[in-house]
Structure formats: C-alpha cells, structure tokens
Write a protein that holds these residues in place. Structure first.
Motif, PDB file in Angstrom:
ATOM      1  N   SER A 162       0.854  -1.188   0.000  1.00  0.00           N
ATOM      2  CA  SER A 162       0.000   0.000   0.000  1.00  0.00           C
ATOM      3  C   SER A 162       0.891   1.241   0.000  1.00  0.00           C
ATOM      4  CB  SER A 162      -0.907  -0.010   1.237  1.00  0.00           C
ATOM      5  OG  SER A 162      -0.133   0.040   2.417  1.00  0.00           O
ATOM      6  N   PRO A 163       0.347   2.410  -0.363  1.00  0.00           N
ATOM      7  CA  PRO A 163       1.163   3.637  -0.407  1.00  0.00           C
ATOM      8  C   PRO A 163       1.882   3.965   0.899  1.00  0.00           C
ATOM      9  CG  PRO A 163      -0.921   4.009  -1.500  1.00  0.00           C
ATOM     10  CD  PRO A 163      -1.019   2.653  -0.847  1.00  0.00           C
ATOM     11  N   ASP A 164       1.292   3.621   2.044  1.00  0.00           N
ATOM     12  CA  ASP A 164       1.937   3.913   3.329  1.00  0.00           C
ATOM     13  C   ASP A 164       2.751   2.735   3.870  1.00  0.00           C
ATOM     14  OD1 ASP A 164      -0.063   2.166   4.093  1.00  0.00           O
ATOM     15  OD2 ASP A 164      -0.934   3.507   5.608  1.00  0.00           O
ATOM     16  N   PHE A 165       2.874   1.676   3.074  1.00  0.00           N
ATOM     17  CA  PHE A 165       3.658   0.482   3.423  1.00  0.00           C
ATOM     18  C   PHE A 165       3.140  -0.209   4.685  1.00  0.00           C
ATOM     19  CE2 PHE A 165       7.817   0.516   0.935  1.00  0.00           C
ATOM     20  CZ  PHE A 165       7.233   1.155  -0.125  1.00  0.00           C
ATOM     21  N   SER A 166       1.857  -0.088   4.979  1.00  0.00           N
ATOM     22  CA  SER A 166       1.301  -0.733   6.164  1.00  0.00           C
ATOM     23  C   SER A 166       0.776  -2.138   5.878  1.00  0.00           C
ATOM     24  CB  SER A 166       0.164   0.118   6.747  1.00  0.00           C
ATOM     25  OG  SER A 166      -0.913   0.188   5.823  1.00  0.00           O
ATOM     26  N   GLU A 167       0.561  -2.452   4.591  1.00  0.00           N
ATOM     27  CA  GLU A 167       0.076  -3.780   4.215  1.00  0.00           C
ATOM     28  C   GLU A 167       0.360  -4.018   2.736  1.00  0.00           C
ATOM     29  OE1 GLU A 167      -4.179  -4.219   4.472  1.00  0.00           O
ATOM     30  OE2 GLU A 167      -4.473  -2.107   4.031  1.00  0.00           O
ATOM     31  N   GLY A 168       0.143  -5.260   2.310  1.00  0.00           N
ATOM     32  CA  GLY A 168       0.377  -5.563   0.911  1.00  0.00           C
ATOM     33  C   GLY A 168      -0.217  -6.894   0.506  1.00  0.00           C
ATOM     34  N   GLU A 169      -0.424  -7.034  -0.785  1.00  0.00           N
ATOM     35  CA  GLU A 169      -0.908  -8.284  -1.377  1.00  0.00           C
ATOM     36  C   GLU A 169       0.266  -8.954  -2.077  1.00  0.00           C
ATOM     37  OE1 GLU A 169      -3.932  -9.528  -0.860  1.00  0.00           O
ATOM     38  OE2 GLU A 169      -4.400  -7.728   0.311  1.00  0.00           O
ATOM     39  N   GLY A 170       0.464 -10.238  -1.776  1.00  0.00           N
ATOM     40  CA  GLY A 170       1.621 -10.933  -2.312  1.00  0.00           C
ATOM     41  C   GLY A 170       1.274 -12.205  -3.062  1.00  0.00           C
ATOM     42  N   ARG A 171       2.285 -12.685  -3.780  1.00  0.00           N
ATOM     43  CA  ARG A 171       2.214 -13.949  -4.510  1.00  0.00           C
ATOM     44  C   ARG A 171       3.524 -14.682  -4.244  1.00  0.00           C
ATOM     45  NH1 ARG A 171       3.878 -16.033  -9.228  1.00  0.00           N
ATOM     46  NH2 ARG A 171       4.924 -14.171  -9.968  1.00  0.00           N
ATOM     47  N   TRP A 172       3.451 -16.002  -3.974  1.00  0.00           N
ATOM     48  CA  TRP A 172       4.651 -16.796  -3.723  1.00  0.00           C
ATOM     49  C   TRP A 172       4.671 -17.993  -4.652  1.00  0.00           C
ATOM     50  CZ3 TRP A 172       4.344 -21.888  -2.204  1.00  0.00           C
ATOM     51  CH2 TRP A 172       3.122 -22.319  -1.696  1.00  0.00           C
ATOM     52  N   TRP A 173       5.869 -18.550  -4.852  1.00  0.00           N
ATOM     53  CA  TRP A 173       6.038 -19.715  -5.718  1.00  0.00           C
ATOM     54  C   TRP A 173       7.248 -20.517  -5.237  1.00  0.00           C
ATOM     55  CZ3 TRP A 173       6.710 -14.663  -7.041  1.00  0.00           C
ATOM     56  CH2 TRP A 173       8.002 -14.244  -7.308  1.00  0.00           C
ATOM     57  N   TYR A 174       7.313 -21.756  -5.698  1.00  0.00           N
ATOM     58  CA  TYR A 174       8.435 -22.640  -5.380  1.00  0.00           C
ATOM     59  C   TYR A 174       9.547 -22.471  -6.404  1.00  0.00           C
ATOM     60  CZ  TYR A 174       5.350 -25.369  -2.313  1.00  0.00           C
ATOM     61  OH  TYR A 174       4.510 -25.777  -1.326  1.00  0.00           O
ATOM     62  N   THR A 175      10.797 -22.526  -5.930  1.00  0.00           N
ATOM     63  CA  THR A 175      11.948 -22.633  -6.830  1.00  0.00           C
ATOM     64  C   THR A 175      12.686 -23.951  -6.596  1.00  0.00           C
ATOM     65  OG1 THR A 175      13.370 -21.426  -5.284  1.00  0.00           O
ATOM     66  CG2 THR A 175      12.289 -20.141  -7.049  1.00  0.00           C
ATOM     67  N   ARG A 176      12.409 -24.586  -5.433  1.00  0.00           N
ATOM     68  CA  ARG A 176      13.017 -25.882  -5.133  1.00  0.00           C
ATOM     69  C   ARG A 176      12.202 -26.593  -4.077  1.00  0.00           C
ATOM     70  NH1 ARG A 176      15.919 -27.993  -1.291  1.00  0.00           N
ATOM     71  NH2 ARG A 176      16.247 -26.031  -0.191  1.00  0.00           N
ATOM     72  N   ILE A 177      11.993 -27.902  -4.287  1.00  0.00           N
ATOM     73  CA  ILE A 177      11.406 -28.773  -3.277  1.00  0.00           C
ATOM     74  C   ILE A 177      12.342 -29.974  -3.191  1.00  0.00           C
ATOM     75  CG2 ILE A 177       9.450 -30.214  -2.604  1.00  0.00           C
ATOM     76  CD1 ILE A 177       7.643 -28.344  -4.232  1.00  0.00           C
ATOM     77  N   GLY A 178      13.073 -30.080  -2.076  1.00  0.00           N
ATOM     78  CA  GLY A 178      14.080 -31.136  -1.951  1.00  0.00           C
ATOM     79  C   GLY A 178      15.129 -30.997  -3.045  1.00  0.00           C
ATOM     80  N   GLN A 179      15.350 -32.065  -3.805  1.00  0.00           N
ATOM     81  CA  GLN A 179      16.330 -32.039  -4.901  1.00  0.00           C
ATOM     82  C   GLN A 179      15.738 -31.521  -6.205  1.00  0.00           C
ATOM     83  OE1 GLN A 179      19.601 -32.701  -4.378  1.00  0.00           O
ATOM     84  NE2 GLN A 179      18.951 -32.864  -2.241  1.00  0.00           N
TER      85      GLN A 179
END
Length: 152
Positions: A107-124
């Motif tokens: 948000s403009p005041d940096f009090s909250e935000g909406e995010g997205r996450w993803w995997y780059t590695r699971i185990g090997q």
C-alpha cells in the motif's frame, strides 16, 4: 465584373490567411522531469514485525535489510529488492527442505500488501511443478511507532 470578382477572391483569401500568420508559434514542451527515488526504496522501511496471512497467520520479524525469520518450518525471509511499492524476495524452509520466491505490492503507506509466492526448489527438485499461492501482509505497529497508547 470578372475583374472585381477576382479582386474580391484575392482580398477574401488574404483576410482568411491573416489570422493564421498572427497566431503565436507553438510552444516547446517542457523537459521531462526525472523522478527522485521513493523514500521507501530504502530497505529499512521493511524493518519490524509483520503478519503473513495465507490461511493461517505467521509472524515475521525483519531487520533493517528486510531479512528475518518465521516459526513455520524454521523459515527464513530474504529481501532481494524494493522498487517503489513492489517488494521482491526469497523464502526458505529448512524443516521441509523447500524454497521459493515472492512479490508483494505494498500500500502507499507500506502498512500492508498483497503478495504472490512460488516454489523454486522442493528437496532435490529444482523445477517443481507445484503451484504457489497468494497471501496478505500487515505491518504490526509497535506502541512507539504508532504513537498510540496500548489498551490493556
């Protein structure tokens, strides 16, 4: 009559073209303004406690570089960059041997935000096909930061 007709056309033409000659010339456009860096491009703006909400709520404690830890699966949170209000980073979970990336639009005041996450590695597996998800972040303001009195 023919001669006066042509004279009238010449005079009319001269009158019509006169205003065009008296108009002011086009003005030059102003030089482009170069934006100064946003005050929040400084990673210290991310320091403090945050609530990460993705079904359950997990507390994050971040340092002046936007890096920190969380209790779920012995997790670590690493900030790679902050550009305007877009926060990029990586997450790591030692307990279940997983890691991935994230992007958060704050948000403009940096009090909250909406995010997205993803995997780059699971185990090997360094090219996991499992999908990530979305989450919400909320800054937890301390009593000193908010200037408010705590109600007990």
């Amino acid at each position: 009559m023919c001669r006066s007709f042509y004279t009238l056309i010449l005079i009319a033409g001269a009158l019509v073209s006169t205003p065009a000659c008296t108009q002011t010339p086009l003005q030059r456009l102003p030089e482009p303004v170069v934006a100064t860096p946003n005050q929040f491009d400084d990673l210290s703006a991310l320091a403090g406690e945050w609530e990460y909400e993705d079904g359950a709520v997990v507390m994050l404690r971040l340092d002046e570089q936007g890096n920190g830890t969380y209790a779920w699966k012995d997790g670590r949170f690493k900030t790679l960059g902050l550009s305007g209000s877009t926060w990029h980073g990586m997450w790591y979970q030692e307990e279940n041997d997983r890691e991935g990336g994230f992007t958060i639009e704050l948000s403009p005041d940096f009090s909250e935000g909406e995010g997205r996450w993803w995997y780059t590695r699971i185990g090997q597996d360094r090219t996991p096909s499992q999908k990530g998800g979305t989450f919400h972040m909320t800054r937890i303001l301390s009593q000193a930061r908010s200037g408010a009195l705590a109600i007990q």
